[in-house]
Motif scaffolding. Structure first.
Motif, PDB file in Angstrom:
ATOM      1  N   SER A  48      39.870 -11.714 -11.050  1.00 25.12           N
ATOM      2  CA  SER A  48      39.862 -10.617 -11.495  1.00 25.12           C
ATOM      3  C   SER A  48      38.297  -9.964 -11.993  1.00 25.12           C
ATOM      4  O   SER A  48      37.973  -8.808 -11.772  1.00 25.12           O
ATOM      5  N   LEU A  49      37.920 -10.756 -12.832  1.00 19.30           N
ATOM      6  CA  LEU A  49      36.388 -10.599 -13.448  1.00 19.30           C
ATOM      7  C   LEU A  49      35.441 -10.681 -12.273  1.00 19.30           C
ATOM      8  O   LEU A  49      34.388  -9.823 -12.519  1.00 19.30           O
ATOM      9  N   SER A  65      36.207 -10.531  -1.331  1.00 19.09           N
ATOM     10  CA  SER A  65      37.193 -11.741  -1.248  1.00 19.09           C
ATOM     11  C   SER A  65      37.813 -12.163  -2.402  1.00 19.09           C
ATOM     12  O   SER A  65      39.068 -12.783  -2.483  1.00 19.09           O
ATOM     13  N   ASN A  66      37.385 -11.777  -3.518  1.00 21.72           N
ATOM     14  CA  ASN A  66      38.120 -12.089  -4.929  1.00 21.72           C
ATOM     15  C   ASN A  66      39.337 -11.271  -4.958  1.00 21.72           C
ATOM     16  O   ASN A  66      40.470 -11.336  -5.520  1.00 21.72           O
ATOM     17  N   ALA A  67      39.257  -9.763  -4.692  1.00 24.61           N
ATOM     18  CA  ALA A  67      40.271  -9.018  -4.634  1.00 24.61           C
ATOM     19  C   ALA A  67      41.629  -9.590  -3.729  1.00 24.61           C
ATOM     20  O   ALA A  67      42.582  -9.635  -4.208  1.00 24.61           O
ATOM     21  N   PHE A  68      41.419 -10.095  -2.582  1.00 22.93           N
ATOM     22  CA  PHE A  68      42.064 -10.638  -1.781  1.00 22.93           C
ATOM     23  C   PHE A  68      42.894 -11.871  -2.506  1.00 22.93           C
ATOM     24  O   PHE A  68      43.924 -12.241  -2.371  1.00 22.93           O
ATOM     25  N   ALA A  69      42.060 -12.696  -2.890  1.00 18.44           N
ATOM     26  CA  ALA A  69      42.505 -13.961  -3.708  1.00 18.44           C
ATOM     27  C   ALA A  69      43.140 -13.738  -4.956  1.00 18.44           C
ATOM     28  O   ALA A  69      44.384 -14.423  -5.159  1.00 18.44           O
ATOM     29  N   VAL A  70      42.857 -12.630  -5.576  1.00 17.70           N
ATOM     30  CA  VAL A  70      43.913 -12.066  -6.472  1.00 17.70           C
ATOM     31  C   VAL A  70      45.367 -11.913  -6.207  1.00 17.70           C
ATOM     32  O   VAL A  70      46.302 -12.489  -6.662  1.00 17.70           O
ATOM     33  N   ILE A  71      45.389 -11.247  -4.994  1.00 13.80           N
ATOM     34  CA  ILE A  71      46.623 -10.540  -4.366  1.00 13.80           C
ATOM     35  C   ILE A  71      47.342 -12.230  -4.033  1.00 13.80           C
ATOM     36  O   ILE A  71      48.662 -12.051  -4.553  1.00 13.80           O
TER      37      ILE A  71
ATOM     38  N   ALA B  11      33.686 -14.699 -15.750  1.00 17.36           N
ATOM     39  CA  ALA B  11      34.279 -14.882 -14.546  1.00 17.36           C
ATOM     40  C   ALA B  11      34.001 -16.403 -14.061  1.00 17.36           C
ATOM     41  O   ALA B  11      34.970 -16.969 -13.730  1.00 17.36           O
ATOM     42  N   GLY B  12      32.872 -16.897 -14.050  1.00 21.86           N
ATOM     43  CA  GLY B  12      32.397 -18.248 -13.696  1.00 21.86           C
ATOM     44  C   GLY B  12      33.023 -19.191 -14.270  1.00 21.86           C
ATOM     45  O   GLY B  12      33.692 -19.957 -13.717  1.00 21.86           O
TER      46      GLY B  12
END
Lengths: 86, 86
Positions: A48-49, A65-71, B11-12
């Motif tokens: 999320s960060l 990529s990170n938004a998808f991974a959060v979901i 985040a890292g």
């Protein structure tokens, strides 16, 4: 410029889909005994960060990529909580 | 500029350490039945590309966090291969 976008998008796709086999495995086998709950929670927070970082830096590969991974990991978390006590 | 660095570094750190509880759980319990091998392999490939992306973009939070995550997941892979057949 073109190469860095290709690398960024490919990296984003791979890290995004990497948790999908894990999610499908959990859905199929309905067991999560060997999975680590702290891993899932820390990962969701960190991802999320990264989304926030991507928004500030205006870097689309990082955001998507990170938004998808959060979901994906929110689904993994929900299945974890559902199957853990069984 | 300061805020984005704090967010990026935080985040890292979080995404880097997120796989540590999973690795420690595997080392402690010596079972990997519920873990997905494709997840680990795709993740290592994607994380390596993120390191490359970070080098091109010259963004240290991206380089360090993903490089650390690659190392943790290589350990996870080696333990997976070691415990899988037991």
């Amino acid at each position: 410029m073109i190469i860095e976008n290709i690398i960024g998008i490919t990296a984003g796709i791979l890290t995004s889909i990497s948790m999908l086999p894990q999610l499908l495995k959990v859905i199929k086998e309905k067991t999560v005994e060997d999975l680590s709950l702290p891993m899932i929670i820390i990962l969701i927070t960190g991802l999320s960060l990264w989304v926030w970082y991507g928004i500030i830096k205006n870097e689309l590969p990082i955001i998507f990529s990170n938004a998808f991974a959060v979901i994906v990991n929110l689904f993994l978390l929900s299945y974890y909580l559902r199957f853990k006590d069984k």
